[in-house]
Design a protein around this motif. Structure first.
Motif, PDB file in Angstrom:
ATOM      1  N   LEU A 149      77.839 -56.930   9.138  1.00  0.00           N
ATOM      2  CA  LEU A 149      77.623 -58.236   8.304  1.00  0.00           C
ATOM      3  C   LEU A 149      76.269 -58.579   8.797  1.00  0.00           C
ATOM      4  O   LEU A 149      75.419 -59.469   8.427  1.00  0.00           O
ATOM      5  CB  LEU A 149      78.871 -58.975   9.073  1.00  0.00           C
ATOM      6  N   ILE A 150      75.768 -58.267   9.931  1.00  0.00           N
ATOM      7  CA  ILE A 150      74.716 -58.901  11.254  1.00  0.00           C
ATOM      8  C   ILE A 150      73.805 -59.027  10.261  1.00  0.00           C
ATOM      9  O   ILE A 150      72.789 -59.266   9.647  1.00  0.00           O
ATOM     10  CB  ILE A 150      74.696 -58.539  12.692  1.00  0.00           C
ATOM     11  N   THR A 151      73.423 -57.383  10.185  1.00  0.00           N
ATOM     12  CA  THR A 151      72.597 -56.645   8.960  1.00  0.00           C
ATOM     13  C   THR A 151      72.817 -57.571   7.316  1.00  0.00           C
ATOM     14  O   THR A 151      71.388 -58.099   7.212  1.00  0.00           O
ATOM     15  CB  THR A 151      72.564 -55.672   8.874  1.00  0.00           C
ATOM     16  N   ASP A 152      74.248 -57.864   7.017  1.00  0.00           N
ATOM     17  CA  ASP A 152      73.778 -58.116   5.857  1.00  0.00           C
ATOM     18  C   ASP A 152      73.229 -60.131   5.778  1.00  0.00           C
ATOM     19  O   ASP A 152      72.793 -60.491   4.274  1.00  0.00           O
ATOM     20  CB  ASP A 152      75.414 -58.437   4.844  1.00  0.00           C
ATOM     21  N   TRP A 157      68.868 -63.625   4.700  1.00  0.00           N
ATOM     22  CA  TRP A 157      67.998 -64.968   5.156  1.00  0.00           C
ATOM     23  C   TRP A 157      66.414 -63.897   4.511  1.00  0.00           C
ATOM     24  O   TRP A 157      65.617 -64.894   3.939  1.00  0.00           O
ATOM     25  CB  TRP A 157      67.778 -65.066   6.373  1.00  0.00           C
ATOM     26  N   LEU A 158      66.409 -63.067   4.906  1.00  0.00           N
ATOM     27  CA  LEU A 158      64.354 -62.487   4.160  1.00  0.00           C
ATOM     28  C   LEU A 158      65.003 -62.764   3.023  1.00  0.00           C
ATOM     29  O   LEU A 158      63.389 -62.899   2.274  1.00  0.00           O
ATOM     30  CB  LEU A 158      64.723 -60.946   4.457  1.00  0.00           C
ATOM     31  N   ARG A 159      65.449 -62.514   2.276  1.00  0.00           N
ATOM     32  CA  ARG A 159      65.403 -62.289   0.247  1.00  0.00           C
ATOM     33  C   ARG A 159      65.635 -64.122   0.276  1.00  0.00           C
ATOM     34  O   ARG A 159      64.920 -64.520  -0.550  1.00  0.00           O
ATOM     35  CB  ARG A 159      66.797 -61.706  -0.414  1.00  0.00           C
ATOM     36  N   ALA A 160      66.037 -64.763   0.831  1.00  0.00           N
ATOM     37  CA  ALA A 160      65.784 -66.213   0.392  1.00  0.00           C
ATOM     38  C   ALA A 160      64.940 -67.289   1.412  1.00  0.00           C
ATOM     39  O   ALA A 160      64.909 -68.031   1.149  1.00  0.00           O
ATOM     40  CB  ALA A 160      67.585 -67.434   0.754  1.00  0.00           C
ATOM     41  N   CYS A 171      67.577 -60.573  14.689  1.00  0.00           N
ATOM     42  CA  CYS A 171      68.753 -59.668  14.636  1.00  0.00           C
ATOM     43  C   CYS A 171      69.170 -58.723  16.300  1.00  0.00           C
ATOM     44  O   CYS A 171      68.873 -58.371  16.396  1.00  0.00           O
ATOM     45  CB  CYS A 171      68.409 -58.477  13.128  1.00  0.00           C
ATOM     46  N   HIS A 172      70.762 -60.086  16.762  1.00  0.00           N
ATOM     47  CA  HIS A 172      71.216 -59.149  17.163  1.00  0.00           C
ATOM     48  C   HIS A 172      72.415 -58.836  17.360  1.00  0.00           C
ATOM     49  O   HIS A 172      73.566 -59.346  17.275  1.00  0.00           O
ATOM     50  CB  HIS A 172      70.876 -60.546  18.291  1.00  0.00           C
ATOM     51  N   HIS A 173      72.434 -57.061  17.941  1.00  0.00           N
ATOM     52  CA  HIS A 173      73.534 -56.688  17.399  1.00  0.00           C
ATOM     53  C   HIS A 173      74.976 -56.474  18.740  1.00  0.00           C
ATOM     54  O   HIS A 173      74.690 -57.180  19.643  1.00  0.00           O
ATOM     55  CB  HIS A 173      73.639 -55.527  17.142  1.00  0.00           C
ATOM     56  N   ASN A 263      72.020 -49.500   9.648  1.00  0.00           N
ATOM     57  CA  ASN A 263      72.034 -51.063   9.660  1.00  0.00           C
ATOM     58  C   ASN A 263      70.543 -51.005   9.812  1.00  0.00           C
ATOM     59  O   ASN A 263      69.243 -52.280   9.353  1.00  0.00           O
ATOM     60  CB  ASN A 263      72.614 -51.711  10.219  1.00  0.00           C
ATOM     61  N   VAL A 264      69.309 -50.787  11.019  1.00  0.00           N
ATOM     62  CA  VAL A 264      68.298 -50.848  11.042  1.00  0.00           C
ATOM     63  C   VAL A 264      67.823 -49.976   9.934  1.00  0.00           C
ATOM     64  O   VAL A 264      66.223 -50.531   9.030  1.00  0.00           O
ATOM     65  CB  VAL A 264      67.867 -50.309  12.218  1.00  0.00           C
ATOM     66  N   GLY A 265      68.188 -48.729   9.558  1.00  0.00           N
ATOM     67  CA  GLY A 265      67.112 -48.080   8.671  1.00  0.00           C
ATOM     68  C   GLY A 265      67.905 -49.000   6.967  1.00  0.00           C
ATOM     69  O   GLY A 265      66.382 -49.366   5.947  1.00  0.00           O
ATOM     70  N   ARG A 266      68.547 -49.828   6.948  1.00  0.00           N
ATOM     71  CA  ARG A 266      68.389 -50.971   6.463  1.00  0.00           C
ATOM     72  C   ARG A 266      67.273 -51.857   6.194  1.00  0.00           C
ATOM     73  O   ARG A 266      66.864 -52.297   4.985  1.00  0.00           O
ATOM     74  CB  ARG A 266      70.337 -51.615   5.557  1.00  0.00           C
TER      75      ARG A 266
END
Ligand code: CA
Length: 475
Positions: A149-152, A157-160, A171-173, A263-266
């Motif tokens: 979810l944190i990655t989603d 946010w990046l896309r917008a 981005c803090h896991h 998720n870092v890969g994403r």
């Protein structure tokens, strides 16, 4: 006109020790996506935190100051957001800013994240599954696995974002913090394997100050049912039981790490797809290290190596040569000046760290630090670790357990007799032999004590006044 200042993607996990990252030579797991950052940039072998615990380390990173200055000394402290912080300065300089994931610096009023155009954070420690989050002040529950979810939300946010301005995203896991709950995708990883044991797994805490034996973070004794997720089998010898518990613990820990890695890969894939990789500084770190069975322990707090050391991988193809490795000493208090330096923002005078941008460019300044100051304030709370401070150089480490709560928030007011430790890290890399009282090391003790006090004076902290019958004695 487009802005050529670099984007900054700052990814920080919680309690991820560098010895569980394959580019650091992990013997226990593979992290192919974290390794992409190392292969494309610089890996730091000597990155250290100034206080090995979640909330204080996060405060150091945001404020660029030590904990006695930013007033976040323990887990029971909160960050007063009226202080000058890195995100505020970047926001004021025209960066679009966001904070997504674990905050852990308090919330409500002056403790809410500041300096962020957007924030969506876990309350406190947060949950691994179906977490509640505070989305710009509004509490919402999201179905799913928190690392995903944190990655989603970071990708959303990046896309917008506004394409004309650079971004700064934290981005803090939550992972891989205790209680190490993996998702279904990784639940069976390592199922039929035996994870190797660390060299100091059977440490008996001899030849150390009393603090080591007093700590309550032993795998064989202090893990609970929430940690282990199933009752300990009957009929095991003590040695077998300790190994069984380690396997339960470390496999879940590494499964949580595997999800972070995916998720870092994403995020890295997104940068590649959007053509952003060249002009984006990608940082991967963790708020501190962790004992992965080292010394028979889990948890952190001590100034010992596994806990003190932070992973730090930084990729920025425009300015950092790929696959470089650096042994200079850099600290969490140096992160903020470094990122501000890249962003072209003036570093405020009260910031106590130094920019290591030139090190990232391949040039270590002649006067770069060769010693660092550490202080753990949270006396006895949670794991019965004595309050201590110390100094580490490239070769030696001097620790003073002053062992007093000093009225700090969340501590337990029960003073212990102060003690010193000195380790020669060349001769004794696992810190098993305290040589503080060894006459051969007397000149080193003298030199490091002076260095400790020099560093304390430089950062504005003070030696502990130990009460004695004759008055006080400065540690
Ligand atoms: Ca942590």
């Amino acid at each position: 006109m487009s802005d050529s200042r670099p984007n900054i993607l700052f990814i920080m996990s919680d309690d991820h020790a560098s010895h569980a990252i394959s580019s650091y030579g992990s013997r226990i797991n593979e992290t192919p996506h974290l390794d992409r950052i190392a292969e494309g940039g610089m890996r730091f072998n000597n990155c250290f935190c100034t206080n090995s615990i979640c909330t204080p380390s996060r405060a150091v990173i945001l404020t660029g100051t030590y904990n006695h200055v930013n007033n976040v000394t323990t887990l029971s402290s909160t960050l007063d957001g009226r202080q000058v912080t890195m995100p505020k300065l970047l926001q004021a300089a025209g960066y679009q800013t966001a904070m997504i994931g674990k905050w852990h610096l308090g919330h409500g009023g002056v403790n809410d994240p500041t300096g962020f155009d957007y924030w969506n954070v876990l309350p406190g420690q947060g949950l691994y599954h179906d977490p509640e989050m505070i989305d710009m002040g509004e509490r919402k529950t999201f179905p799913g696995y928190t690392t995903d979810l944190i990655t989603d939300f970071s990708l959303d946010w990046l896309r917008a974002r506004d394409l004309e301005r650079p971004f700064f995203l934290m981005c803090h896991h939550k992972a891989p913090h205790r209680p190490w709950e993996p998702d279904d995708k990784h639940a069976l990883m390592y199922e039929d394997e035996e994870i190797p044991y660390p060299e100091t797994f059977d440490d008996d805490y001899s030849n150390r100050a009393a603090a080591a034996a007093a700590a309550e973070m032993r795998i064989d004794r202090d893990m609970n049912l929430t940690d282990l997720k199933q009752p300990t089998p009957e009929g095991l010898t003590p040695e077998e039981e300790k190994k069984w518990k380690y396997q339960r613990y470390i496999k879940d820990y590494l499964r949580c790490v595997a999800s972070i890695d995916d998720n870092v890969g994403r995020l890295l894939d997104y940068l590649d797809e959007e053509g952003l990789a060249e002009n984006t500084i990608v940082v991967y770190t963790s708020d501190q290290g962790f004992f992965l069975g080292d010394h028979g322990w889990y948890d952190k707090r001590f100034m010992y190596e596994e806990s003190l050391r932070m992973p730090l991988l930084i990729r920025y193809p425009d300015a950092i040569r790929p696959a470089t490795v650096n042994d200079d000493m850099v600290l969490n208090v140096d992160f903020t000046p470094t990122l501000l330096d890249y962003a072209g923002v003036e570093i405020p005078e009260q910031f106590q760290g130094s920019s290591f941008r030139s090190i990232l460019s391949g040039q270590t300044p002649a006067d770069w630090q060769t010693s660092m100051y550490y202080r753990y304030w949270m006396h006895l709370a949670h794991h019965h670790v004595y309050a201590h401070y110390g100094v580490r150089t490239h070769r030696y480490k001097l620790i003073y357990y002053y062992a007093d709560a000093l009225g700090q928030p969340g501590t337990i007011d029960d003073s212990k007799e102060p003690e010193w430790e000195l380790f020669d890290l060349d001769a004794d890399p696992y810190e098993l032999n305290n040589v503080y009282c060894d006459a051969a090391y007397a000149p080193v003790v003298e030199e490091l004590t002076a260095e400790l006090h020099r560093l304390q004076a430089r950062v504005g902290d003070e030696p502990y006044d130990h009460p004695t019958a004759a008055g006080t004695w400065k540690g």
